[in-house]
Design an enzyme around this catalytic site. Structure first.
Site, PDB file in Angstrom:
ATOM      1  N   ARG A  61       0.853  -1.179   0.000  1.00 22.66           N
ATOM      2  CA  ARG A  61       0.000   0.000   0.000  1.00 22.66           C
ATOM      3  C   ARG A  61       0.890   1.229   0.000  1.00 22.66           C
ATOM      4  O   ARG A  61       1.753   1.361   0.860  1.00 22.66           O
ATOM      5  CB  ARG A  61      -0.938   0.024   1.206  1.00 22.66           C
ATOM      6  CG  ARG A  61      -2.156   0.901   0.980  1.00 22.66           C
ATOM      7  CD  ARG A  61      -3.164   0.786   2.112  1.00 22.66           C
ATOM      8  NE  ARG A  61      -3.807  -0.512   2.178  1.00 22.66           N
ATOM      9  CZ  ARG A  61      -4.851  -0.786   2.962  1.00 22.66           C
ATOM     10  NH1 ARG A  61      -5.357   0.158   3.745  1.00 22.66           N
ATOM     11  NH2 ARG A  61      -5.374  -1.992   2.988  1.00 22.66           N
ATOM     12  N   SER A 164      -8.313   0.452  -0.065  1.00 23.45           N
ATOM     13  CA  SER A 164      -9.347   0.469   0.962  1.00 23.45           C
ATOM     14  C   SER A 164      -9.771   1.893   1.310  1.00 23.45           C
ATOM     15  O   SER A 164     -10.274   2.622   0.469  1.00 23.45           O
ATOM     16  CB  SER A 164      -8.851  -0.287   2.195  1.00 23.45           C
ATOM     17  OG  SER A 164      -9.876  -0.470   3.132  1.00 23.45           O
ATOM     18  N   ASP A 319     -16.623   1.538   3.689  1.00 18.35           N
ATOM     19  CA  ASP A 319     -15.418   2.182   3.179  1.00 18.35           C
ATOM     20  C   ASP A 319     -15.351   1.936   1.668  1.00 18.35           C
ATOM     21  O   ASP A 319     -16.177   1.191   1.120  1.00 18.35           O
ATOM     22  CB  ASP A 319     -14.173   1.676   3.909  1.00 18.35           C
ATOM     23  CG  ASP A 319     -13.905   0.197   3.695  1.00 18.35           C
ATOM     24  OD1 ASP A 319     -14.826  -0.514   3.277  1.00 18.35           O
ATOM     25  OD2 ASP A 319     -12.780  -0.255   3.945  1.00 18.35           O
ATOM     26  N   ASP A 321     -13.746   0.158  -0.490  1.00 21.11           N
ATOM     27  CA  ASP A 321     -13.727  -1.176  -1.092  1.00 21.11           C
ATOM     28  C   ASP A 321     -14.751  -2.105  -0.437  1.00 21.11           C
ATOM     29  O   ASP A 321     -14.769  -3.304  -0.694  1.00 21.11           O
ATOM     30  CB  ASP A 321     -12.325  -1.791  -1.054  1.00 21.11           C
ATOM     31  CG  ASP A 321     -11.860  -2.125   0.360  1.00 21.11           C
ATOM     32  OD1 ASP A 321     -12.269  -1.405   1.298  1.00 21.11           O
ATOM     33  OD2 ASP A 321     -11.082  -3.078   0.523  1.00 21.11           O
ATOM     34  N   ASP A 323     -15.396  -3.393   2.573  1.00 21.45           N
ATOM     35  CA  ASP A 323     -15.157  -4.499   3.495  1.00 21.45           C
ATOM     36  C   ASP A 323     -15.182  -4.042   4.952  1.00 21.45           C
ATOM     37  O   ASP A 323     -14.847  -4.804   5.848  1.00 21.45           O
ATOM     38  CB  ASP A 323     -13.852  -5.231   3.168  1.00 21.45           C
ATOM     39  CG  ASP A 323     -12.601  -4.392   3.414  1.00 21.45           C
ATOM     40  OD1 ASP A 323     -12.745  -3.175   3.663  1.00 21.45           O
ATOM     41  OD2 ASP A 323     -11.502  -4.943   3.344  1.00 21.45           O
ATOM     42  N   ARG A 324     -15.580  -2.787   5.179  1.00 22.00           N
ATOM     43  CA  ARG A 324     -15.815  -2.286   6.531  1.00 22.00           C
ATOM     44  C   ARG A 324     -17.185  -1.639   6.586  1.00 22.00           C
ATOM     45  O   ARG A 324     -17.688  -1.166   5.573  1.00 22.00           O
ATOM     46  CB  ARG A 324     -14.753  -1.261   6.939  1.00 22.00           C
ATOM     47  CG  ARG A 324     -13.346  -1.816   7.049  1.00 22.00           C
ATOM     48  CD  ARG A 324     -12.424  -0.785   7.644  1.00 22.00           C
ATOM     49  NE  ARG A 324     -11.046  -1.236   7.660  1.00 22.00           N
ATOM     50  CZ  ARG A 324     -10.135  -0.778   8.505  1.00 22.00           C
ATOM     51  NH1 ARG A 324     -10.460   0.142   9.386  1.00 22.00           N
ATOM     52  NH2 ARG A 324      -8.900  -1.216   8.456  1.00 22.00           N
ATOM     53  N   GLU A 421     -13.054  -7.141  14.474  1.00 24.66           N
ATOM     54  CA  GLU A 421     -12.037  -6.290  15.066  1.00 24.66           C
ATOM     55  C   GLU A 421     -12.610  -4.893  15.223  1.00 24.66           C
ATOM     56  O   GLU A 421     -13.529  -4.496  14.489  1.00 24.66           O
ATOM     57  CB  GLU A 421     -10.754  -6.276  14.250  1.00 24.66           C
ATOM     58  CG  GLU A 421     -10.873  -5.775  12.840  1.00 24.66           C
ATOM     59  CD  GLU A 421      -9.524  -5.777  12.132  1.00 24.66           C
ATOM     60  OE1 GLU A 421      -8.511  -6.113  12.777  1.00 24.66           O
ATOM     61  OE2 GLU A 421      -9.476  -5.433  10.950  1.00 24.66           O
TER      62      GLU A 421
END
Length: 567
Positions: A61, A164, A319, A321, A323-324, A421
Site C-alpha cells: 500500500r 481500501s 469504506d 472497497d 469491506d468495513r 475487530e
C-alpha cells in the site's frame, strides 16, 4: 542526465533511476522521472527511488506515482512476477490447473496513468504469460468478492487492487491464499524474495491487449453465487418483508452501492436510501477529507442530512472497497449515535449467536462453536462465551489472522459463527473469510520498554500510570508476556510492527500499536468493573483519567521531543 542516464551524485540512487528508465514502458511515469532528473529534484527522487515498497502480510500500500517506492505499472508487474514465481514454487503444475482471481476498485491517478483497473489488467497479463488461468473481474467489485471467488472456484490465490480507506493518492495490492484468507508468514517473506529475483519485466507482462483464452470473467457467476450464499444467513425473512425501518446507505465514493442494494434485495429488505453525492465511484473522493467511515460523523454528514429528510433512523456506511461497515442510529432525543466497532461487534456477535441457538435446539453442539476477535478488540464476546458455553479466541490484529484461524477451525469441523475487530470489520459468515517517521515510532515504543532506565540493554516497562499500578505487560513486538511463567508470549509476535498491552490493577486494559495503513499510533482502552460496581459515571471518569495519564506519561514527552517543530 546524459544519454538518458541520471547523475544525482548518489550512486545507489542513480542505479535505481537508470534501471527504472530501462524497464518502464509507461510514457507518463517515464516523463515524470525525466522531469525530476532534469530539475535536479534529488529530494523527490529519493522519495520515489530511495527504497522499494516492502511486501508484507497486508501486501502493498503506497502512493501512486513513479519509482520503486510507489504504486505504478512497473512495480505492479514486478510484484506480480514475484508472486507468480512463488506460487509456481508452492503449487507446481497445480497453479496452471487451478488459476487465480484478480479484482479491483475504482481508484485512479491521472498524472501517472495509474488506476486499479489497469493495474489488475497488468497483473492478469503476468499470470497468463506463464500459462496460468486468470479470473479477471470485468468491473469494480467489493473486496470480499475476491476471497469468496478463491474459495468458490478452488483457486490457488487471489489479488485485490485497492487501498481500501486510504487517501485518494494511494493504491494497494492485497493477496489471498488458497484458503480464502490473506497471507500470513512465511508467505510474505517468500513472495518478497521472489519479487527481488524477478525485477526485469517479462516480455508479455506489458501486454494487456491480448485476448488470451486463459482470461475469464467471473463477474456474473460470482455475483449470483455470493448473494445465494449470504441468503443462508437470513433468519427472519418475513419480518424483513414487513419492516418499516428506513435506512440510509453511503458507499463514500467507493464500490459499495450496487452490491449493498443487491444484499438488501437478497434479504427481502426495502432498499436503503442512497446518498446521491457519494453513490457513484469517484477516485477524487470530493465530499470527504478522508474516505474512512471509521472517522465517524465527519464522513456521515451527508448521510445524516438525507436521513433527516427521509425520516430514516439508521445510517450504514461502507469504506471505498466495501469491506468495513459503520452504523449510526438516531436516538430518542434526536441526536445521532455512531456506534464504535466494539459496540457493533458485541451486537452482531450476540445476534449471530441467538440466531444460531434458534436453529440449533440441540445445545450439545455448542462446544464446537467459536467466535474470534483481535487482541485490541473488546473482550465482551469472551464474557458471552463463558455464559453460553461456546469458545472465544483472540488473534493478532487484522483479518488475515482471524481468517486463517477460522479456516483452521473449519478444517477441524468446528463452527465459526463470527469474528470482528474494533476497526469496524466483521465476519458474520465463515463462507466469506504514509506513516510517521520510523525512528519516531521506534523511539516512542523503546521508551516504554526502557521506562525510567537509560540503559537500553535492560528491559524495564512502566510499573504504574497515573498512580494506577500496572499488573501485567504483553509485548507482541519482542515476544514478552509477564503473565506467562517463562515470560514468553503465547500469541505470535512480529518485529515489523509495534504492539504493547498493559493491564492495570483497577481492571483497566490498554493496548498501544502502530497503524498498518495510516499515519497513526493507535491505542485501545477498556475498564472491567469489579462485581457489584454499577457506578457507570464514576467508571467512565476512571477510564478517562487513565487514558489522559497514558497520553501524558507514555507518549507526550516523546512527541514533544521527536516530532518536527512547525516552522
Amino acid at each position: 542526465m546524459e544519454n538518458g542516464l541520471s547523475s544525482t551524485g548518489d550512486i545507489k540512487l542513480d542505479q535505481a533511476i537508470n534501471q527504472w528508465l530501462q524497464f518502464d514502458k509507461n510514457p507518463q511515469t517515464v516523463a515524470l522521472v525525466h522531469g525530476l532528473v532534469k530539475e535536479g529534484a534529488v529530494g523527490e527522487l529519493r522519495r520515489c527511488f530511495g527504497s522499494r515498497m516492502e511486501f508484507g502480510t497486508a501486501g502493498l500500500r503506497a502512493a501512486m506515482g513513479p519509482g520503486i517506492s510507489c504504486m505504478n505499472d512497473l512495480t505492479i508487474i514486478q510484484t506480480t512476477q514475484g508472486f507468480c514465481k512463488y506460487l509456481e514454487h508452492c503449487f507446481g503444475e497445480g497453479l496452471k490447473e487451478r488459476g487465480v482471481v484478480v479484482g479491483f476498485d475504482a481508484r485512479a491517478h491521472p498524472p501517472s496513468g495509474g488506476s486499479s483497473k489497469h493495474f489488475a489488467s497488468l497483473a492478469a497479463a503476468v499470470f497468463t504469460s506463464r500459462g496460468v488461468p486468470v479470473h479477471l473481474f470485468c468491473d469494480i467489485t467489493p473486496t470480499p468478492f475476491v476471497p469468496f471467488t478463491v474459495s468458490h472456484l478452488g483457486l490457488c490465490a487471489g489479488i485485490m487492487v485497492t487501498a481500501s480507506h486510504n487517501p485518494k493518492q494511494d493504491n494497494g495490492y492485497k493477496v489471498y491464499w488458497e484458503n480464502g484468507a490473506q497471507i500470513v508468514p512465511p508467505h510474505d517473506k517468500g513472495i518478497s524474495v521472489a519479487i527481488e529475483a524477478n525485477l526485469e519485466p517479462w516480455p508479455e507482462s506489458w501486454d494487456t491487449t491480448s485476448h488470451s483464452p486463459l482470461l475469464k470473467d467471473p463477474y456474473q457467476d460470482i455475483h449470483t453465487e455470493y448473494y445465494r450464499t449470504i441468503q443462508q444467513h437470513c433468519h427472519h425473512r418475513e419480518i424483513n418483508k414487513s419492516s418499516e425501518v428506513k435506512i440510509v446507505h453511503t458507499s463514500v465514493h467507493g464500490v459499495g452501492h450496487t452490491f449493498v442494494q443487491s444484499a438488501f434485495k437478497a434479504f427481502d429488505l426495502r432498499p436503503p436510501y442512497a446518498v446521491e453525492e457519494q453513490k457513484d465511484p469517484d477516485p477524487e473522493f470530493p465530499t470527504v477529507q478522508y474516505p474512512n467511515p471509521e472517522e465517524g460523523e465527519g464522513v456521515l454528514t451527508l448521510s445524516f442530512a438525507l436521513a433527516e429528510r427521509e425520516g430514516a433512523s439508521v445510517v450504514l456506511a461502507n469504506d471505498p472497497d466495501a469491506d468495513r461497515l459503520a452504523i449510526a442510529e438516531k436516538q430518542k432525543g434526536g441526536q445521532w449515535r455512531v456506534f464504535s466497532g466494539n459496540e457493533l461487534g458485541a451486537l452482531l456477535g450476540w445476534w449471530v449467536y441467538q440466531c444460531w441457538k434458534q436453529t440449533n435446539p440441540d445445545q450439545s453442539t455448542v462446544k464446537a462453536v467459536y467466535m474470534l476477535a483481535s487482541t485490541v478488540s473488546s473482550k465482551i464476546l469472551r464474557a458471552i462465551a463463558l455464559k453460553e458455553g461456546f469458545h472465544f479466541e483472540e488473534t493478532l490484529t487484522g483479518f488475515k489472522w482471524m481468517g486463517n484461524r477460522a479456516r483452521e477451525l473449519l478444517d477441524q469441523h468446528k463452527i465459526v459463527l463470527f469474528a470482528f475487530e474494533e476497526a469496524i470489520g466483521y465476519m458474520c459468515s465463515s463462507a466469506l473469510l504514509n506513516k510517521p517517521p520510523g525512528e519516531v515510532i521506534r523511539a516512542m515504543f523503546d521508551r516504554l520498554r526502557h521506562y525510567g532506565n537509560q540503559d537500553q540493554e535492560a528491559v524495564s516497562y512502566p510499573r504504574q500510570c497515573g498512580g494506577v499500578p500496572i499488573t501485567a505487560v504483553r509485548d507482541l513486538t519482542t515476544g514478552y508476556d509477564s503473565n506467562q511463567t517463562d515470560n514468553k508470549a503465547v500469541l505470535p509476535t512480529s518485529t515489523s510492527s509495534q504492539m504493547i498491552t498493559f493491564t492495570f490493577s483497577n481492571g483497566g486494559v490498554a493496548t498501544m500499536r502502530t497503524s498498518g495503513t495510516e499515519p497513526k499510533i493507535k491505542y485501545y482502552t477498556e475498564l472491567c468493573a469489579a462485581p457489584g460496581n454499577s457506578d457507570v459515571k464514576g467508571l467512565q471518569k476512571e477510564l478517562d483519567d487513565l487514558v489522559d495519564a497514558i497520553i501524558e506519561d507514555f507518549f507526550q514527552p516523546m512527541k514533544n521531543n521527536l516530532l518536527p517543530k512547525p516552522e
